[in-house]
Structures are given as C-alpha cells and as structure tokens.
Enzyme design. Structure first.
Site, PDB file in Angstrom:
ATOM      1  CB  CYS A 117      -8.094  49.089  21.473  1.00 23.64           C
ATOM      2  SG  CYS A 117      -8.063  49.934  19.883  1.00 23.64           S
ATOM      3  CB  CYS A 120      -8.915  52.699  20.958  1.00 25.53           C
ATOM      4  SG  CYS A 120      -9.547  51.426  19.862  1.00 25.53           S
ATOM      5  CG  ASP A 121      -7.844  53.082  24.938  1.00 26.91           C
ATOM      6  OD1 ASP A 121      -8.669  53.928  24.534  1.00 26.91           O
ATOM      7  OD2 ASP A 121      -8.183  51.975  25.405  1.00 26.91           O
TER       8      ASP A 121
END
Length: 292
Positions: A117, A120-121
């Site tokens: 992701c 997300c990261d």
C-alpha cells in the site's frame, strides 16, 4: 457499505460483518472518476461512506468471516471466529486483496520495507530509494505517488504496461522514476530491506537494486475462500453472478470486485452493492425462485 445503506433504508434486519472498513479504496490516493468529486483521496471517500452508514441503526461487527453454510431449509449461517450469524439472505461483498510475489525475503521483510500500500506507507520512505513491482494502473499510480516523496523510484514490470493512457502520461512526466524490465528474484537485507534482486528477461543476468522499500502491485485476488465449495467460482476465484448480482443459490448475492464482473471500479462496486440489497429485498418480499 452501499449494500448496508440500501438494506437499512428498506428496513431490513441487517448486520454488516467486516474485518475492516474501506478495503482497496483505502490504498488509493488520487480518485478522479467517482461522480460528485472531481478529486478526492481514497481515505477521504471512505470516511464519507462510513459517515453515511452510521446515520442508520445498523449493526456493524468487526470480525473476519471464515465460513459460509447453506442450510437445508434455504437459510444461511455465516461463521466468524467469534460467533455465528443466521439469516435468510447473504450479500457477499468482500472485495479483493493484493497478490504476493512469492519470492525469497518477501514474507520475512513484510512490514520492514515490503509493502502492499503506497498510500499507507509511502510517507515512511521520504528521501529514500524504493521499487514498485507491477505494470498495471495500481503500480504506475503507486510509482507516481511515491516519486513525490522518495529520492528515486524503480518501476519494475515484466511485460508492457497494462494501464490507462492518462496514467502512463503522468508517469512519463516524472524525473525520478526509473523504468526497468525484469523478473523479481528476491528481497534482501539485515533488519530491513536493503536491496531488490531482478533478472533480465533476455539474458537472465541478475541486478541488485539498492532500495529501502519494495511496493508490490502485481494485481489482486478475491476474498472468496470462505465460500469455496458453496457457490460457483470462476478460474480466478471470483464469484459468478448474473446481471442482478444473483448467484445460483437462491438468497445468496454477491457484489463488487469479489465477483466476475468485467470492470473493477469504485463506482461499479458501489452500484453493485445497491443493486444487491434491492434484489435481496425483492427476494425476501416474494420468495420467488430464480435462475442465476
């Protein structure tokens, strides 16, 4: 969530059982094709969805479903790790999850440099070198997004890009994305990721890419294991439905990316959810047999 809203509006006695809220949409940073929003991020859109769901007195249970049972009387039992739910109808809308590379080091370094992701990261890799594996829309969009925070982004694709022209155009405008062709052979490091090993498609010569992050974007697989053997699946593990979201089993419906629908888009998945709830309501109202 759309199915839940429509079920609640029809005053159906419904429960939403979900491992998490948002699914794939939470991994998407730039959404430019959901009607009503010229631009919105995935997390922002999901927050609006969730806010609307919570306007209704709907039971939401945060549990992972691991089994679906069709009983002899035509009703259903949904089994989670915590309990069982009994119902006259079921709408399966469990979506998809990222495919794994299946190479040495992937599992070892998951959460320590290997990610699925970028949304997300990505911020964790500001100023670092990263690699994105894949050649579809998700991979190219991840590379574009990461190029805004990372020092260098290696985009490793095995074949020609299978992405929308507008996404390819955006990719070409970036000056810190290095496009490579090759097979991923392994991920190595000590405490965290330090290099990605790729092999030339022609010579099979291996090259070490010095990266601190590896983002895997090679496609998705349906979350349908819990209903395997219960409902018909295609070769890709997707649930086979007709144009009204019906399966071959009366009272069992499926919506969104977990189905064999040809196009995987947020607006289509949301439409499927609305349709499934309405068709389920009709089924309960008339209890007519149908052909899936």
């Amino acid at each position: 969530m759309t199915a839940a809203v429509y079920a609640a509006r029809k005053r159906m006695n419904a429960v939403l059982v979900t491992k998490e809220v948002g699914g794939q949409v939470m991994w998407t940073m730039d959404i430019e094709n959901y009607m009503g929003y010229q631009f919105i991020t995935g997390p922002e859109l999901i927050a609006k969805f969730e806010e609307q769901v919570r306007q209704f007195p709907l039971k939401i249970k945060y549990e992972e479903v691991n089994r679906l049972i069709v009983k002899d009387d035509g009703t259903f039992t949904v089994v989670s790790a915590e309990r069982e739910y009994h119902s006259k109808t079921v709408i399966i809308a469990s979506g998809k999850r990222p495919k794994r590379l299946g190479v040495p080091g992937e599992e070892e370094f998951a959460g320590r440099g290997v990610s699925y992701c970028a949304t997300c990261d990505g911020p964790l890799f500001a100023g670092k070198n990263v690699a994105v594996i894949g050649g579809g829309n998700s991979a190219l969009q991840a590379a574009i997004e990461l190029s805004q925070v990372a020092d260098k982004v290696y985009l490793v694709a095995r074949n020609n890009y299978n992405a929308d022209p507008i996404v390819v155009e955006k990719l070409k405008k970036s000056n810190n994305i290095v496009e490579l062709s090759g097979d991923t052979k392994g991920i190595q490091g000590s405490q965290s990721v330090e290099k990605l090993i790729i092999a030339s498609l022609d010579s099979r010569e291996e090259t070490d890419l010095p990266v601190q992050g590896v983002f895997v974007e090679i496609g998705l697989m349906p979350n349908s294991e819990y209903c395997d053997g219960v409902v018909k699946l295609n070769d890709g593990g997707e649930i086979v439905t007709d144009c009204r979201t019906r399966t071959k089993i009366p009272g069992l419906f499926a919506a969104g990316d977990v189905t064999n629908g040809p196009d995987k888009q947020i607006v289509i998945a949301a439409g499927d959810g609305a349709k499934a709830a309405l068709v389920a309501y009709e089924y309960l109202l008339h209890k007519r047999p149908h052909c899936g």
